[in-house]
Design an enzyme around this catalytic site. Structure first.
Site, mmCIF file in Angstrom:
data_model
loop_
_atom_site.group_PDB
_atom_site.id
_atom_site.type_symbol
_atom_site.label_atom_id
_atom_site.label_comp_id
_atom_site.label_asym_id
_atom_site.label_seq_id
_atom_site.Cartn_x
_atom_site.Cartn_y
_atom_site.Cartn_z
ATOM 1 N N CYS A 92 2.956 -4.797 6.786
ATOM 2 C CA CYS A 92 2.694 -4.756 5.349
ATOM 3 C C CYS A 92 3.876 -4.163 4.591
ATOM 4 O O CYS A 92 4.911 -3.846 5.160
ATOM 5 C CB CYS A 92 1.428 -3.944 5.081
ATOM 6 S SG CYS A 92 -0.072 -4.766 5.658
ATOM 7 N N HIS A 100 0.813 -1.216 0.000
ATOM 8 C CA HIS A 100 0.000 0.000 0.000
ATOM 9 C C HIS A 100 0.851 1.272 0.000
ATOM 10 O O HIS A 100 2.085 1.222 0.073
ATOM 11 C CB HIS A 100 -0.941 0.004 1.206
ATOM 12 C CG HIS A 100 -0.254 -0.012 2.547
ATOM 13 N ND1 HIS A 100 0.247 1.123 3.136
ATOM 14 C CD2 HIS A 100 -0.010 -1.028 3.410
ATOM 15 C CE1 HIS A 100 0.777 0.813 4.312
ATOM 16 N NE2 HIS A 100 0.638 -0.492 4.497
#
Length: 460
Positions: free
Chosen positions: A435, A419
């Site tokens: 992440c 992301h």
């Protein structure tokens, strides 16, 4: 890969007797654990707290070692000491790192319930709920000899042998950059950015992100790039979009926004904002032109960026990289993401922030499940990391200053994704909540080249 090599236990064995004795003392209050036992986590660290008996159960792994497993089936630690097999203990880790909702893509119901959560709809479809119910506490008990739990990704013995694990590909070392002016470094950064080998934010400064981009470019092209040969770099720029700096006229839309006065740190305060937009024209223009905001101001001293019609100097990043990416490699050691096409050719590379020691990224191979642009974000303290004093589910609106930026590429391992970020200047220099974090523009470029099913390999 052996248990020793996977966990760094050789280093652990070399620790002082005093450290071992201290750790054993911290753990001696656990049930039937031998007094001289030492609990070692899957990361090779000594567990420095006593697990609650209701939080873990004792079992054996595929190598016959006694281990402690939490309510989700995660191996917490392996018991070592006196040359005998021991038990493993670990507090349950938060499974989710970066979860979002996206009202712009047809989702209207709350993303979370008391029983768990489901991720929202988005551009490419949906994925299953993470779990249907919250796991109940498990009573610990000794399994009969010969019985052990199924292989688990956190069980060192269950992992594939070392030669089957993804391997880091060697990259040609970059030539050391000598003393160069800010303008010369800018030219180098712009060239790399146009080629699809991102240096991160363009700021006229050298650093590890620039060096990694050069090495990736050399790997992809088979050429050697001399970062000290400014004439060669300018000549290359002439064929890829012209000079590295150009002019731009601020429009009425640029000045109008919408903007927010500031972005608070506390998620509860973030949740009351109608959107998580940019805070200023300079922040917006910095992202638009792949620039560090401070460098934009440095190039335009004394300029009022809020006045439409004002002509300013900006970076000329060139065309967006296009193509089809069939495989992604997230290199935790290099803090870099590599994108390969169907033929196995390296076509792009991006500096990245990948996990942390507290909330590590996954290992092994997963796939892209979904892709969402301009996602919202749902924070749930029962599943997410703990942020401040927040103990309730919070829904944060979309925007470039949201926790996941402007892009969410969901992976097949629930709650993990690739992301964007609200702080592009920190990419490759900080840690994330598990992440893979890229600049918003790099994440957007990558998102438009991948599709559902694209392979993502994590290597250490």
């Amino acid at each position: 890969m052996t248990f020793v090599s996977r966990t760094g236990f050789a280093l652990f064995a070399a620790a002082s007797v005093l450290a071992l004795a201290s750790a054993a003392k911290a753990q001696e209050g656990f049930g039937r654990l031998p007094a001289n036992a030492v609990l070692v986590t899957p990361q090779g660290e000594i567990l420095d707290y006593t697990p609650e008996s209701g939080d873990v159960r004792m079992t054996r792994d595929s190598r016959g070692r006694t281990v402690l497993v939490d309510a989700w089936g995660n191996v917490v630690a392996t018991v070592m000491g006196s040359g005998r097999q021991q038990r493993d203990a670990q507090r349950p880790r938060p499974r989710n790192r970066d979860v979002y909702t996206n009202p712009d893509y047809g989702y209207s119901d709350p993303a979370f319930t008391d029983q768990g959560y489901s991720e929202p709809g988005d551009v490419t479809g949906s994925i299953p709920d993470f779990r249907e119910t919250t796991p109940r506490s498990v009573e610990r008990e000794q399994l009969p000899d010969g019985m052990y739990s199924p292989p688990d990704e956190n069980d060192m013995a269950a992992l594939p042998p070392e030669d089957a694990a993804p391997q880091r590909e060697p990259l040609p070392a970059a030539t050391r950059i000598t003393k160069k002016s800010s303008a010369e470094i800018t030219a180098l950064q712009v060239f790399l950015d146009r080629e699809g080998f991102s240096p991160g934010v363009i700021d006229g400064k050298t650093g590890s992100n620039v060096t990694k981009a050069i090495e990736a470019w050399q790997k992809a092209t088979g050429e050697t790039l001399d970062p000290n040969n400014t004439d060669d770099i300018l000549e290359r720029l002439r064929f890829t979009g012209g000079l590295p700096i150009t002019t731009y006229t601020i429009t009425a839309a640029d000045a109008a926004g919408p903007y927010v006065a500031s972005i608070p740190e506390d998620y509860a305060h973030k949740a009351v904002l109608p959107h998580l937009s940019f805070t200023s024209t300079t922040e917006m223009l910095g992202e638009k032109f792949h620039m560090d905001e401070a460098y934009l101001r440095e190039l335009n001293p004394g300029i009022d960026f809020t006045i439409p019609g004002t002509i300013i100097k900006v970076i000329n990043p060139g065309e967006v990289k296009t193509g089809k990416v069939s495989r992604i490699v997230a290199d935790k050691y290099r803090k870099q993401v590599f994108a390969y096409d169907e033929a196995g050719t390296l076509v792009a590379a991006y500096p990245a922030t990948i996990g942390s020691s507290d909330t590590p990224s996954p290992s092994g191979t997963v796939q892209v499940d979904r892709i969402a642009l301009n996602p919202g974000y749902t924070y749930n303290p029962k599943i997410n990391f703990k942020q401040g004093e927040n103990d309730k589910v919070l829904t944060l609106q979309p925007g470039p200053n949201g926790p996941v930026g402007t892009v969410w590429i969901a992976l097949s391992k629930p709650t993990y994704g690739i992301h964007g970020t609200p702080e592009p200047s920190k990419i490759g220099k900080t840690q994330s909540h598990g992440c893979v974090r890229l600049t918003n523009w790099d994440a957007t470029e990558l998102a438009k080249m991948v599709s559902v099913g694209t392979t993502v390999e994590f290597i250490d």
